[in-house]
Design a protein around this motif. Structure first.
Motif, short mmCIF file in Angstrom:
data_model
loop_
_atom_site.label_atom_id
_atom_site.label_comp_id
_atom_site.label_asym_id
_atom_site.label_seq_id
_atom_site.Cartn_x
_atom_site.Cartn_y
_atom_site.Cartn_z
N SER A 176 0.74 -1.33 -0.03
CA SER A 176 0.13 0.05 0.07
C SER A 176 0.91 1.16 -0.13
CB SER A 176 -1.01 0.00 1.35
OG SER A 176 -1.73 -1.10 1.12
N VAL A 177 2.03 1.14 0.69
CA VAL A 177 2.82 2.35 0.86
C VAL A 177 3.90 2.45 -0.15
CG1 VAL A 177 4.31 3.78 2.53
CG2 VAL A 177 2.27 2.35 3.25
N GLU A 178 4.79 1.43 -0.36
CA GLU A 178 5.83 1.56 -1.09
C GLU A 178 5.64 1.07 -2.61
OE1 GLU A 178 9.23 -0.09 0.66
OE2 GLU A 178 8.66 0.62 2.60
N TRP A 220 2.26 0.23 -4.36
CA TRP A 220 0.72 0.77 -5.03
C TRP A 220 0.74 2.23 -4.69
CZ3 TRP A 220 -2.35 -3.46 -2.41
CH2 TRP A 220 -2.07 -4.58 -3.38
N LYS A 221 1.34 2.78 -3.47
CA LYS A 221 1.21 4.06 -3.26
C LYS A 221 -0.06 4.75 -3.26
CE LYS A 221 6.05 4.87 -4.67
NZ LYS A 221 7.15 5.71 -5.72
N ALA A 278 -0.48 7.92 1.44
CA ALA A 278 0.58 8.65 0.99
C ALA A 278 1.69 9.39 2.02
CB ALA A 278 0.11 9.92 0.01
N GLY A 301 6.93 3.76 5.14
CA GLY A 301 6.83 2.15 4.55
C GLY A 301 7.71 1.30 5.77
#
Length: 304
Positions: free
Chosen positions: A62-64, A66-67, A72, A76
């Protein structure tokens, strides 16, 4: 002997008094070891590892990768691990900094004091309320009125009542744990099968004997459930107290890291809080299983 003053609902039957002999405790230890071996042979530990892996994987994606917009601003897992294990952390807190362990020990000390107080006061009070109708009519309505008040609402009064810096934090940590311990101890008395009390009356047991040999051991399953809940509530409310009145502690780390825009340190504090809280709950659960070996045998050594 006069009729015992009590008012309970029917529930699952409670076990007999706990064994006091050395052989009894040895059997309890063997039962605990049997449960540990059964747990290690079962799929549960591997499912637990899989659950943590899925959580960390979702966080990383989700963080690194798909961002996602909602994530945002979050750090991560790579940034958190790099900061956590750095000898020279950018934001000043890692495994290699002494302050990290000072914060952990400070929070542990506060939770320990609050938990001991809630146990020493809450367990006897809950047993008495559950056993005595008179005590219940006087005390239970007061507890039910105070219990829904959140810990943060007590902050101004706590600061006024306690002049020291530690007093308000411990008081705010104590309150939710106390209510959970008291209520579950009371429900433990209500869960005891009525036939045990009738048998004690027929055998001429005194009120103290009934309380010692029936009320206390019969309530233990609910008491230890309440202790597990209370230790979690203690950690939960500790963070709120340390954010407002603390100078050290994991809650203080989380709050000051947010004001200083040190987002990896926030996650470090949160994970540390979760690990320490998990270990403390597991310790209470283990003590409960050891002291209630009779209940485990009653359930067929299933550790249910």
């Amino acid at each position: 002997m006069g009729a015992v003053d009590r008012h309970r609902t029917q529930g699952p039957s409670a076990g007999p008094d706990m064994p006091a002999s050395f052989g009894g405790y040895r059997m309890q230890l063997e039962t605990a070891l049997y449960q540990l071996k059964s747990w290690l042979k079962s799929p549960r530990p591997y499912l637990m590892v899989l659950g943590f892996t899925l959580l960390i994987g979702f966080w990383w994606l989700s963080v690194e990768v798909w961002k996602l917009p909602r994530f945002a601003g979050m750090p991560g897992p790579t940034a958190v691990v790099r900061e956590w294990f750095s000898r020279e952390p950018m934001f000043g807190l890692s495994f290699y900094t002494p302050d990290y362990y000072v914060h952990i020990l400070t929070s542990l000390q506060r939770v320990f004091i609050a938990f001991v107080l809630s146990t020493v006061i809450g367990v006897p009070l809950g047993l008495i309320i559950g056993w005595s109708r008179t005590a219940r009519e006087y005390i239970f309505p007061v507890l039910e009125m105070l219990r829904p008040i959140p810990a943060l609402a007590w902050v101004p009064l706590a600061i006024l009542m306690f002049k020291s810096s530690e007093g308000p934090v411990i008081f705010l940590t104590f309150l939710p744990a106390f209510f959970a311990t008291t209520l579950n101890s009371m429900l433990g008395v209500h869960s005891i099968d009525e036939s045990y009390f009738r048998a004690a009356d027929c055998l001429g047991a005194s009120r103290w004997q009934v309380f010692r040999h029936i009320v206390v051991p019969g309530s233990l399953p609910f008491v230890f459930t309440g202790l597990e809940i209370s230790i979690g509530l203690a950690w939960f409310s500790l963070v709120a107290g340390e954010m407002i009145a603390g100078e050290y502690g994991l809650g203080y780390v989380i709050y000051t890291s947010y004001t200083m825009v040190s987002y990896p340190t926030i996650v470090i504090g949160m994970i540390t809080l979760g690990v320490v809280g998990y270990v403390s709950s597991a310790m209470i659960r283990s003590v409960g299983m050891f002291l209630m070996g009779w209940r485990t045998r009653e359930l067929g050594l299933g550790g249910q």
